[in-house]
Design an enzyme around this catalytic site. Structure first.
Site, short mmCIF file in Angstrom:
data_model
loop_
_atom_site.label_atom_id
_atom_site.label_comp_id
_atom_site.label_asym_id
_atom_site.label_seq_id
_atom_site.Cartn_x
_atom_site.Cartn_y
_atom_site.Cartn_z
N VAL A 294 0.83 -1.21 0.00
CA VAL A 294 0.00 0.00 0.00
C VAL A 294 0.86 1.25 0.00
CG1 VAL A 294 -1.93 -1.13 1.16
CG2 VAL A 294 -0.23 0.07 2.52
N ASP A 295 0.44 2.21 -0.81
CA ASP A 295 1.04 3.54 -0.80
C ASP A 295 0.59 4.24 0.47
OD1 ASP A 295 2.81 4.76 -2.39
OD2 ASP A 295 1.39 5.52 -3.86
N LYS A 296 1.50 4.93 1.14
CA LYS A 296 1.11 5.62 2.38
C LYS A 296 0.14 6.76 2.12
CE LYS A 296 3.78 8.82 3.96
NZ LYS A 296 2.93 10.03 3.99
N THR A 299 -3.92 6.65 1.26
CA THR A 299 -4.54 5.36 1.60
C THR A 299 -4.48 5.13 3.10
OG1 THR A 299 -2.43 4.28 1.11
CG2 THR A 299 -4.08 4.29 -0.63
N THR A 534 -1.30 -0.93 -4.57
CA THR A 534 -2.07 0.30 -4.75
C THR A 534 -1.17 1.35 -5.40
OG1 THR A 534 -1.51 1.35 -2.64
CG2 THR A 534 -3.34 -0.23 -2.64
#
Length: 789
Positions: A294-296, A299, A534
């Protein structure tokens, strides 16, 4: 003349929309009659048509009429289901349309590309699809026109250059005026954000293996029956229709319909929950996903940056830092960092009309900064903002200054702030560092709960961020990501053993460049994982495409959405859980379908072939067998609506277990069916009455098939979960129809006493739910000691 700063008035735009129409090209017309007639062409249709011809030659007119009626009925159902699927795809395309930034009445707005008209002023930037023919009126971009010309060379487009609809912006930003829309564009092609893809899924491959295995078993048994018939001198034309029907029974006639209904229901449910799928089998992959990168930003965090701390350099003030940071930004881009600087500067009234931004270079992932040429009176300066390392290198800071600033930046990082450096220079001088701003992007309030829920589904979450390591560590703590956070550069080691250890143990990576994401996804896949990823930018597209589950977040660029298999329409990652759960529910339904298919095929073939070997005659006609297949097919289609529980672990196929279970249930039902056949001979006197025996055997096979649904749909005891109302309704409707056929003698069946029918129902119900269900549960416990749900 259109004002570039105010665009078209809304009233004028509406007038032009009526004049030119929507920005789209009418699709090629399809003819429903041709689509319907195509249902009579294909392997299943050919086999049915051959049965009709053989029945007619053998003067079995009633059989020919029954099979013909079933063929037409199946064609109608198949046609309606395909129309339903096409409508689902059209709905997806409407939701996945290209969005554009347009200025009207002096206000920048975002709306669907189909609504733009000639004369509209657009803002285009890296990652955008060009939705119409346009002319550059300010700025400079590079475009990829390979979708139109077949040439993948980047082309520079500057002032007054024409850019064609369908091009992709690979670099730069510009303001452009729309010159042509829809059919009037140079290539006359509607630009779709996503071509709905239907690649072969893992499920298709696995089921094809099962079907091949079933066809092999059925063919061997039929060869035995055929050879025996020849030795007995039977008329081959008489038995050929039944042979064809049994072969047809091993072919998954209802499979495509079951998948179609399941996918249509699933996609409709996902749309309601803010999730759009661009590959119809995307939930299949989501069901098996065990790693989610996951992108920080946006998200796990709010993606609503605000200025938290300002550290000026040398003679500069905090206001200077804010002002120059805002001048190195552009509001039209809707970039969160740009907006944070502009809002902070506006709150202090630092920006006025005396500052004119003559040129702007947007953020480049390679240089990691933005820059702009600013004119104030007769003076021109260049301002820039970006990552501290990039700006410091440009400014040529000495080692002592670097060490001092790194201490300050680490202090910001420990507070969870993202450091953005600002510099300026005269055009004939070198840049000077103005200061550093700490931007705060708070964690989403639901992030910790979301991470827990994803990990409770057996999915390991890996956080990827371009921020410095201290910032990444703080954010990971805040959202509940436990484990080691490393620098992305550590994963580039050539030591395979070390890389394997890192992949197994790390929970997040800092200082990640877009190009690193592809490598991380690839590394996990090489280690045997099913990976979700993501992303939002054009540079994320390769990683999104490489991942089995590419997830474009709500603010993603057009190119990122085009590369992804799942597009979220709401901020955050909360909705990613939906395709995982729905995919796993689909997995359970397909498990049920495979078990049912194996068990029923074994029952039908073994019962017909071995009864022929024992009694010397076929106990059921081709038309009766075919009717039974079609009646149970509707039940199998309704499995797509059944109530099932999603697994708390990623979906994994255990074909051997399914095949063995289906074989055992099928053989059990076969033995029990022969018990009923024996009773029919000894107590009901049906041996000499072939017509009545045909009706009785039809009931045996049908009721065993219907009651076996309750066994195979649940790995625990059948009462542990409740079937869907639709499934129950169709099973009940099948039973009522079968009772009417056998009691009143419709469709060529000979009527038999209702008492015999009730006996068959009680017998098959008792053995299915009382005996077979217990054996099934015991077998599952033996094969897999703990079945997790």
């Amino acid at each position: 003349m259109i004002d570039l700063y105010s665009g078209l008035p809304q009233r004028e735009a509406e007038s032009r929309l009526r004049q030119y129409g929507y920005n789209e090209v009418p699709e090629k017309k399809t003819y429903p009659l041709v689509e319907f007639l195509s249902k009579f062409w294909g392997l299943s249709a050919w086999m049915l048509e051959l049965i009709i011809i053989l029945s007619w030659i053998l003067h079995k007119a009633s059989d020919a009429y029954i099979v013909a009626g079933l063929l037409v009925f199946n064609a109608i159902i198949g046609f309606l289901q395909e129309q339903h699927a096409a409508n689902a795809v059209d709905a997806l395309k409407k939701n996945l349309q290209v969005m554009v930034r347009v200025i009207r009445d002096g206000t920048w707005q975002t709306f669907p590309a189909r609504q733009i008209v000639p004369g509209d002023i657009l803002r285009i930037r890296t990652g955008d699809f060009i939705p119409a023919d346009v002319e550059i009126v300010h700025g400079e971009i590079h475009v990829d026109q390979s979708a139109l010309t077949g040439e993948s060379v980047e082309i520079r487009k500057a002032l007054k250059a024409a850019v064609f609809s369908g091009s992709i912006v690979t670099g730069g930003e510009a303001t452009a005026a729309v010159t042509a829309t829809g059919s009037n564009t140079s290539y006359g092609k509607t630009i779709e954000l996503v071509k709905i893809a239907r690649p072969q899924s893992h499920i298709d491959t696995l089921i094809s293996k099962v079907v091949k295995w079933l066809l092999l078993i059925v063919t061997m048994l039929l060869l035995i029956a055929l050879i025996t018939s020849i030795l007995k001198g039977s008329n081959l034309l008489e038995i050929l229709p039944l042979m064809l029907v049994l072969l047809l029974g091993a072919i998954p006639v209802a499979l495509s319909a079951m998948f179609t209904v399941s996918m249509a229901l699933g996609s409709r449910q996902l749309v309601k929950e803010g999730v759009l799928i661009t590959r119809l089998n995307a939930p299949d992959d989501a069901a098996a996903m065990d790693i989610l990168c996951v992108d920080k930003t946006g998200t796990l965090t709010e993606n609503k940056l605000s200025v938290a701390k300002i550290i000026p350099a040398g003679p500069y003030t905090e206001n200077d830092v804010l002002l120059y940071g805002a001048l190195a930004s552009q509001e039209a881009n809707h970039d969160s960092i740009d907006i944070a600087f502009i809002d902070a500067a506006n709150q202090k009234n630092l920006i006025n009309s005396s500052f004119i931004q003559e040129a702007f270079t947007p953020f480049d992932p390679q240089t990691r900064r933005t820059k702009a040429i600013i004119k104030k009176g007769d003076e021109k300066i260049e301002v820039m903002k970006g990552a501290f390392g990039s700006i410091a290198q440009t400014c040529g800071l000495d080692e002592k200054s670097l060490r001092d600033w790194e201490i300050k930046i680490n202090g910001l990082a420990e507070e969870g702030y993202r450091a953005i450096a600002i510099a300026e220079r005269d055009l004939n001088d070198k840049p000077h560092l103005i200061g550093v701003v700490g931007l705060h992007d708070p964690p989403r309030s639901d992030a910790k709960k979301l991470i827990d829920e994803i990990e409770n589904l057996g999915i390991s979450v890996k956080m990827l961020t371009g921020d410095a390591l201290p910032v990444a560590v703080e954010i990971a703590k805040a959202v509940g990501i436990a484990g080691t956070i490393i620098k992305a550069s550590e994963l580039k080691t050539t030591d395979k053993a070390k890389k394997t250890r890192l992949l197994q143990n790390f929970s997040g990576a800092a200082e990640v460049y877009p190009a690193d994401k592809y490598g991380i996804v690839k590394s996990f896949q090489e280690a045997g994982h099913i990976v979700g990823m993501t992303g939002d930018g054009v540079n994320d597209a390769p990683a999104l495409k490489q991942a089995e589950v590419g997830i474009a977040v709500s603010n993603a660029t057009d190119v990122a959405k085009g590369a992804a298999s799942i597009v979220l329409t709401e901020e955050g990652l909360a909705n990613i859980i939906s395709p995982v759960k729905i995919g796993r529910m689909m997995f359970e339904r397909i498990n049920t379908w495979i078990l049912n298919k194996i068990a029923r095929t074994i029952l039908k073939t073994c019962f017909v072939v071995f009864s022929f070997l024992f009694l010397g005659k076929y106990v059921i006609s081709a038309s009766a067998m075919l009717l039974m297949i079609f009646m149970t097919d509707f039940v199998k289609i309704s499995l797509s609506t059944d109530n099932v529980r999603w697994s708390v672990t990623p979906a994994k196929w255990h074909i051997n277990k399914l095949a063995k279970t289906g074989l055992i249930i099928g053989l059990l039902m076969t033995l029990e069916a022969f018990g009923l056949l024996y009773i029919s001979q000894q107590y009901f006197g049906l041996y000499a009455d072939d017509a009545a025996l045909n009706t009785f055997c039809f009931e045996i096979l049908l009721f065993f098939a219907l009651f076996s649904i309750f066994i195979v749909r649940e790995q625990r005891h059948f009462w542990c979960s409740k079937p869907s109302k639709i499934l129950l309704f169709i099973i009940l409707a099948d039973m009522i129809f079968a009772i009417m056929l056998s009691t009143f003698g419709f469709l060529g069946f000979k009527a038999i006493p209702i008492t015999q029918t009730l006996f068959v129902i009680i017998y098959t119900l008792f053995f299915s739910l009382g005996i077979n269900d217990v054996i099934k549960v015991a077998f599952f416990k033996r094969v897999e000691k703990v079945v997790k749900y």
